[in-house]
Design a protein around this motif. Structure first.
Motif, PDB file in Angstrom:
ATOM      1  N   ASP A   1      34.685  34.008  37.008  1.00 26.80           N
ATOM      2  CA  ASP A   1      34.885  35.443  37.265  1.00 26.80           C
ATOM      3  C   ASP A   1      34.899  36.189  35.934  1.00 26.80           C
ATOM      4  O   ASP A   1      35.784  35.965  35.102  1.00 26.80           O
ATOM      5  CB  ASP A   1      36.198  35.648  38.023  1.00 26.80           C
ATOM      6  N   TYR A   2      33.924  37.059  35.732  1.00 22.51           N
ATOM      7  CA  TYR A   2      33.813  37.819  34.486  1.00 22.51           C
ATOM      8  C   TYR A   2      34.127  39.299  34.701  1.00 22.51           C
ATOM      9  O   TYR A   2      33.895  40.116  33.828  1.00 22.51           O
ATOM     10  CB  TYR A   2      32.407  37.661  33.884  1.00 22.51           C
ATOM     11  N   ARG A   3      34.650  39.639  35.882  1.00 23.56           N
ATOM     12  CA  ARG A   3      34.913  41.052  36.168  1.00 23.56           C
ATOM     13  C   ARG A   3      36.131  41.551  35.396  1.00 23.56           C
ATOM     14  O   ARG A   3      37.031  40.788  35.068  1.00 23.56           O
ATOM     15  CB  ARG A   3      35.147  41.245  37.671  1.00 23.56           C
ATOM     16  N   ASP A   4      36.139  42.850  35.129  1.00 29.67           N
ATOM     17  CA  ASP A   4      37.253  43.475  34.416  1.00 29.67           C
ATOM     18  C   ASP A   4      38.504  43.425  35.300  1.00 29.67           C
ATOM     19  O   ASP A   4      38.518  44.012  36.373  1.00 29.67           O
ATOM     20  CB  ASP A   4      36.879  44.929  34.097  1.00 29.67           C
ATOM     21  N   PRO A   5      39.567  42.739  34.837  1.00 34.49           N
ATOM     22  CA  PRO A   5      40.775  42.663  35.670  1.00 34.49           C
ATOM     23  C   PRO A   5      41.670  43.895  35.569  1.00 34.49           C
ATOM     24  O   PRO A   5      42.766  43.907  36.135  1.00 34.49           O
ATOM     25  CB  PRO A   5      41.493  41.430  35.099  1.00 34.49           C
TER      26      PRO A   5
END
Ligand SMILES: [Cu+2]
Length: 437
Positions: free
Chosen positions: A404-408
């Motif tokens: 998962d590379y999405r902005d947390p």
């Protein structure tokens, strides 16, 4: 997990409509192109030796086709429009719709064939910076090959002989073509995926442009005084965050194709320089750092363990490189009450700003010329972030899926762990105030 199919369908990539006749392109690999500056999910290898793919900051990896055991890529040199950050676009030259061009990712020992089509108004070539290859494939126009004229397609072919991080860029009219953004990253993975493993493997280039406020095209004669400092042609807050799960091994590969060096600095962690232009460093030669200088034309791969959760700044340590375009002609009126005066001058001089009066002047409650970034533009959990340019955030979280590379989002610091305002009585003076003598 992102599949190749999802990569194509969901990530804004498109097979470009060919301007050339279909029959002429029939033998060429399809042209994959994007007009998006968003960071694309890593491309899991659909064939060939397996490897853990890199994530290109605000970029993407070029898909290939396998033909008789050879990985075939198609790069198209062409004018592109790159969003540097929301509010500013640049008219650049690049590859396959974007600048920088897509990352090329292969495995040690792969035979690689790259078709390069020139859709620019002048000749070009591609130099494969750092590679061991036959002299005639090295891409210096006039020295190793004839230049690629507008409309022509040239073929480069060689074996990726050693693992490491590389770059590609023209070796033809370089002052123009590199200043216009023609460059890309290249990663050659180890054949044995157990060697030098990393849970997160990021790659990007340092680049810089001289774009006058209100204009779109870089000045190509500028040698030193650039005003737009970028990670992969994006300025903060346009830069994507890098993310990692607590405890993961993180690698960040950085190449420098600007005209000056950049001391790259990570907060809250020590790293080692695990890779240079010549390949991986031997473990005995590494020492801990929090900043490493990357000279012109150099590449460094740093590695660290994501040991502490939080939002950790990652940036060039030259202050002016973390400021955007309009900071470079700002007068210094420190000590003066400037707001009213600055407003009066700004009414007469478009784009006037003064230094040392943040945040009101710096964060631009004054009008900006068209297509210009304020000099410091980010805003975070606790207010304005006085940063622009070569700056992003390493976001380390306790819970994050492996791929998962999405902005947390912003970090939720535990209660009691954030610097706080002192609201008690001031401490007693230890000396008489000077003017009472
Ligand atoms: Cu810098």
């Amino acid at each position: 997990m992102f599949t190749r199919r999802r990569f194509f369908s969901g990530a804004g990539l498109a097979v470009a409509a060919a301007a050339t006749a279909k029959s002429a392109l029939a033998a060429l690999p399809e042209i994959v192109s994007t007009d998006s500056s968003a960071m694309q999910p890593p491309l899991l290898p659909p064939n060939g030796h397996p490897y853990h793919p890199v994530a290109t900051l605000n970029g993407w990896t070029l898909p290939w086709r396998m033909r008789n055991g050879i990985k075939e890529f198609h790069l198209v040199a062409e004018p592109v429009i790159r969003e540097i950050s929301p509010g500013m676009k640049a008219h650049l030259w690049g590859y396959n719709g974007q600048s920088p061009g897509p990352t090329i990712e292969v495995v040690e020992g792969d035979r690689v064939r790259i078709f390069v089509t020139n859709r620019l108004s002048e000749h070009t070539s591609v130099h494969w910076h750092g590679q061991r290859l036959p002299n005639g494939m090295d891409g210096v126009a006039g020295l190793n090959q004839p230049s690629i004229k507008p409309g022509q397609t040239y073929v480069y072919e060689f074996v990726a002989q050693r693992a490491g991080t590389f770059m590609y860029h023209p070796h033809a009219d370089e002052t123009t073509q590199i200043a216009m953004g023609m460059m890309g990253s290249w990663v050659t993975h180890h054949k044995d995926p157990k060697l030098m493993p990393a849970d997160r493997d990021y790659v990007f280039l340092l680049n810089a442009y001289d774009i006058s406020p209100g204009s779109y095209t870089p000045k190509v004669s500028t040698m030193l005084d650039f005003n737009v400092w970028t990670f992969n042609s994006r300025a903060f807050p346009g830069t994507a965050p890098m993310v990692a799960r607590l405890g993961e091994r993180v690698r960040i590969r950085v190449g420098n194709l600007t005209m000056t060096n950049h001391p790259i600095h990570l907060h809250g962690h020590e790293f080692v320089v695990a890779g240079t232009d010549g390949g991986w460093t031997s473990p005995g030669s590494r020492w801990p750092e929090v900043t490493t200088d990357i000279a012109v034309g150099q590449m460094r791969a740093i590695e660290f363990t994501a040991a502490a959760p939080g939002d950790w700044a990652f940036h060039c340590h030259k202050s002016h490189h973390t400021m955007n375009g309009m900071s470079h002609n700002v007068p210094n009126a420190l000590g003066a009450a400037q707001d009213a005066l600055a407003r009066q001058i700004a009414a007469l001089v478009p784009g006037y700003m003064n230094a040392g009066n943040a945040p009101s002047a710096m964060h631009m409650d004054m009008p900006l010329p068209e297509n210009t970034l304020p000099m410091m533009t980010g805003s975070g959990r606790y207010g304005d972030i006085d940063m622009g340019g070569m700056f992003t955030v390493m976001k380390i979280r306790e819970k994050l899926a492996r791929e998962d590379y999405r902005d947390p989002g912003w970090y939720n610091a535990p209660a009691g762990s954030v610097a706080y305002l002192w609201e008690g009585e001031p401490p007693p003076a230890e000396r008489e105030p000077r003017d009472s003598r």
